[in-house]
Structure formats: structure tokens, C-alpha cells
Design a protein around this motif. Structure first.
Motif, PDB file in Angstrom:
ATOM      1  N   LEU A  62      37.218  44.985  38.911  1.00 53.65           N
ATOM      2  CA  LEU A  62      37.423  45.649  37.625  1.00 53.65           C
ATOM      3  C   LEU A  62      38.901  45.980  37.504  1.00 53.65           C
ATOM      4  O   LEU A  62      39.539  46.371  38.488  1.00 53.65           O
ATOM      5  CB  LEU A  62      36.596  46.924  37.537  1.00 53.65           C
ATOM      6  CG  LEU A  62      35.088  46.740  37.631  1.00 53.65           C
ATOM      7  CD1 LEU A  62      34.392  48.094  37.662  1.00 53.65           C
ATOM      8  CD2 LEU A  62      34.574  45.916  36.463  1.00 53.65           C
ATOM      9  N   PHE A  63      39.452  45.827  36.300  1.00 58.04           N
ATOM     10  CA  PHE A  63      40.867  46.127  36.116  1.00 58.04           C
ATOM     11  C   PHE A  63      41.133  46.687  34.729  1.00 58.04           C
ATOM     12  O   PHE A  63      40.399  46.427  33.782  1.00 58.04           O
ATOM     13  CB  PHE A  63      41.728  44.876  36.363  1.00 58.04           C
ATOM     14  CG  PHE A  63      41.494  43.740  35.411  1.00 58.04           C
ATOM     15  CD1 PHE A  63      42.295  43.589  34.284  1.00 58.04           C
ATOM     16  CD2 PHE A  63      40.502  42.802  35.640  1.00 58.04           C
ATOM     17  CE1 PHE A  63      42.095  42.534  33.402  1.00 58.04           C
ATOM     18  CE2 PHE A  63      40.295  41.741  34.776  1.00 58.04           C
ATOM     19  CZ  PHE A  63      41.097  41.608  33.655  1.00 58.04           C
ATOM     20  N   GLU A  75      36.655  42.749  33.524  1.00 61.98           N
ATOM     21  CA  GLU A  75      36.130  42.251  34.791  1.00 61.98           C
ATOM     22  C   GLU A  75      36.655  40.857  35.067  1.00 61.98           C
ATOM     23  O   GLU A  75      36.796  40.036  34.174  1.00 61.98           O
ATOM     24  CB  GLU A  75      34.603  42.223  34.763  1.00 61.98           C
ATOM     25  CG  GLU A  75      34.002  41.841  36.089  1.00 61.98           C
ATOM     26  CD  GLU A  75      32.489  41.957  36.113  1.00 61.98           C
ATOM     27  OE1 GLU A  75      31.875  41.283  36.947  1.00 61.98           O
ATOM     28  OE2 GLU A  75      31.924  42.712  35.309  1.00 61.98           O
ATOM     29  N   GLY A  76      36.954  40.636  36.336  1.00 57.50           N
ATOM     30  CA  GLY A  76      37.342  39.318  36.810  1.00 57.50           C
ATOM     31  C   GLY A  76      36.586  39.014  38.081  1.00 57.50           C
ATOM     32  O   GLY A  76      35.769  39.816  38.534  1.00 57.50           O
ATOM     33  N   ILE A  77      36.880  37.870  38.678  1.00 58.54           N
ATOM     34  CA  ILE A  77      36.283  37.484  39.954  1.00 58.54           C
ATOM     35  C   ILE A  77      37.402  37.312  40.972  1.00 58.54           C
ATOM     36  O   ILE A  77      38.308  36.489  40.776  1.00 58.54           O
ATOM     37  CB  ILE A  77      35.485  36.162  39.835  1.00 58.54           C
ATOM     38  CG1 ILE A  77      34.327  36.312  38.862  1.00 58.54           C
ATOM     39  CG2 ILE A  77      34.984  35.701  41.206  1.00 58.54           C
ATOM     40  CD1 ILE A  77      33.240  37.262  39.315  1.00 58.54           C
ATOM     41  N   MET A  78      37.341  38.108  42.046  1.00 63.70           N
ATOM     42  CA  MET A  78      38.335  38.014  43.100  1.00 63.70           C
ATOM     43  C   MET A  78      38.309  36.620  43.709  1.00 63.70           C
ATOM     44  O   MET A  78      37.238  36.029  43.899  1.00 63.70           O
ATOM     45  CB  MET A  78      38.039  39.061  44.180  1.00 63.70           C
ATOM     46  CG  MET A  78      39.091  39.126  45.250  1.00 63.70           C
ATOM     47  SD  MET A  78      38.758  40.244  46.634  1.00 63.70           S
ATOM     48  CE  MET A  78      37.669  41.458  45.996  1.00 63.70           C
ATOM     49  N   VAL A  79      39.490  36.103  44.028  1.00 67.32           N
ATOM     50  CA  VAL A  79      39.622  34.809  44.689  1.00 67.32           C
ATOM     51  C   VAL A  79      40.010  35.012  46.149  1.00 67.32           C
ATOM     52  O   VAL A  79      39.426  34.437  47.045  1.00 67.32           O
ATOM     53  CB  VAL A  79      40.670  33.925  43.977  1.00 67.32           C
ATOM     54  CG1 VAL A  79      40.908  32.628  44.729  1.00 67.32           C
ATOM     55  CG2 VAL A  79      40.251  33.652  42.543  1.00 67.32           C
ATOM     56  N   LYS A 113      51.395  46.671  34.857  1.00 73.58           N
ATOM     57  CA  LYS A 113      50.845  47.518  35.915  1.00 73.58           C
ATOM     58  C   LYS A 113      49.367  47.734  35.621  1.00 73.58           C
ATOM     59  O   LYS A 113      48.995  48.047  34.492  1.00 73.58           O
ATOM     60  CB  LYS A 113      51.586  48.835  35.980  1.00 73.58           C
ATOM     61  CG  LYS A 113      53.055  48.635  36.259  1.00 73.58           C
ATOM     62  CD  LYS A 113      53.591  49.672  37.158  1.00 73.58           C
ATOM     63  CE  LYS A 113      55.068  49.368  37.342  1.00 73.58           C
ATOM     64  NZ  LYS A 113      55.524  49.607  38.631  1.00 73.58           N
ATOM     65  N   LEU A 114      48.542  47.538  36.652  1.00 74.44           N
ATOM     66  CA  LEU A 114      47.095  47.657  36.505  1.00 74.44           C
ATOM     67  C   LEU A 114      46.514  48.551  37.588  1.00 74.44           C
ATOM     68  O   LEU A 114      47.086  48.689  38.665  1.00 74.44           O
ATOM     69  CB  LEU A 114      46.427  46.288  36.632  1.00 74.44           C
ATOM     70  CG  LEU A 114      46.731  45.231  35.589  1.00 74.44           C
ATOM     71  CD1 LEU A 114      46.064  43.917  35.970  1.00 74.44           C
ATOM     72  CD2 LEU A 114      46.261  45.685  34.224  1.00 74.44           C
TER      73      LEU A 114
END
Length: 122
Positions: A20-21, A31-35, A58-59
């Protein structure tokens, strides 16, 4: 890109898990998917839409990685970190890979944690 790999001081844990970011967690989250992840940063995939980060942004990020636990092989450790977008790679028209450097490194090296998990679960 090869030069970046040669300059790395730590192996990365390749791990696909939600991340989540947001610029601020009190506002709406994306939401993204960690690589992959290391103690100094992570990269994740996200949609190329209005919520897609930009270089220098900045996140705040919230993510989890596997942890060493002899009794529970599915145990996870969760983190919240602030970081800055270093690089964005276009995967395809609708998908971007975002590279983040943490302001404060993790207290562990995720790739070493995974190696320990593999030894325990043999």
C-alpha cells in the motif's frame, strides 16, 4: 540497468505481495504488487493511472515479508516506511515498475531472512 545491479551491496528478496502506498496515509491509499525488497528499498508494480507515483515523490509504504518462525512457515513481518521514488520503468502502457529508496533502512536484510527460512523448512 546492469550497472545498478553491480553497485548493489545487498541481494534483494524477490517477493510478490501487496504493498500500500500514498503521500500521506491519512488520505486515500493505492495498491501495488511488490517485486523485490532489500533493507534499503523496494520496487513494486502499479497501474499507470492518476495514482501512479512520479520520480522524486515522497511516499509512505506499508508492506510485509516472510519472517523466520519455526512453528509457522506462513509468518509475516509488516513494515511501514517512508521513501522516495528513484526510478520508474514502463512495463507496458498500463503498468509501471516503481523503485523506492527508504528514508530509514529496515533493521533486517530480507534476502538473508528468506535463506534462514529455507534452511529451517528443509
Amino acid at each position: 540497468m546492469e550497472n545498478n545491479k553491480n553497485r548493489r551491496t545487498e541481494d534483494r528478496l524477490n517477493y510478490q505481495w501487496p504493498v500500500l502506498f500514498a503521500e500521506d496515509f491519512s488520505k486515500s491509499l493505492s495498491e501495488g504488487i511488490m517485486v523485490d525488497v532489500s533493507s534499503g528499498g523496494l520496487s513494486f508494480l502499479c497501474r499507470a493511472d492518476d495514482n501512479c507515483p512520479f520520480v522524486g515523490q515522497k511516499l509512505e509504504l506499508r508492506f510485509s515479508i516472510p519472517r523466520v518462525d519455526e512453528e509457522d512457515s506462513a509468518a509475516m513481518t509488516s513494515f511501514t516506511r517512508k521513501g522516495q521514488v528513484l526510478r520508474i520503468e514502463t512495463i507496458k502502457a498500463s503498468l509501471r515498475r516503481i523503485a523506492i529508496q527508504f528514508e530509514k533502512p529496515l533493521t533486517l536484510k530480507p534476502c538473508e531472512q528468506e535463506s534462514i527460512n529455507l534452511l529451517i523448512n528443509k
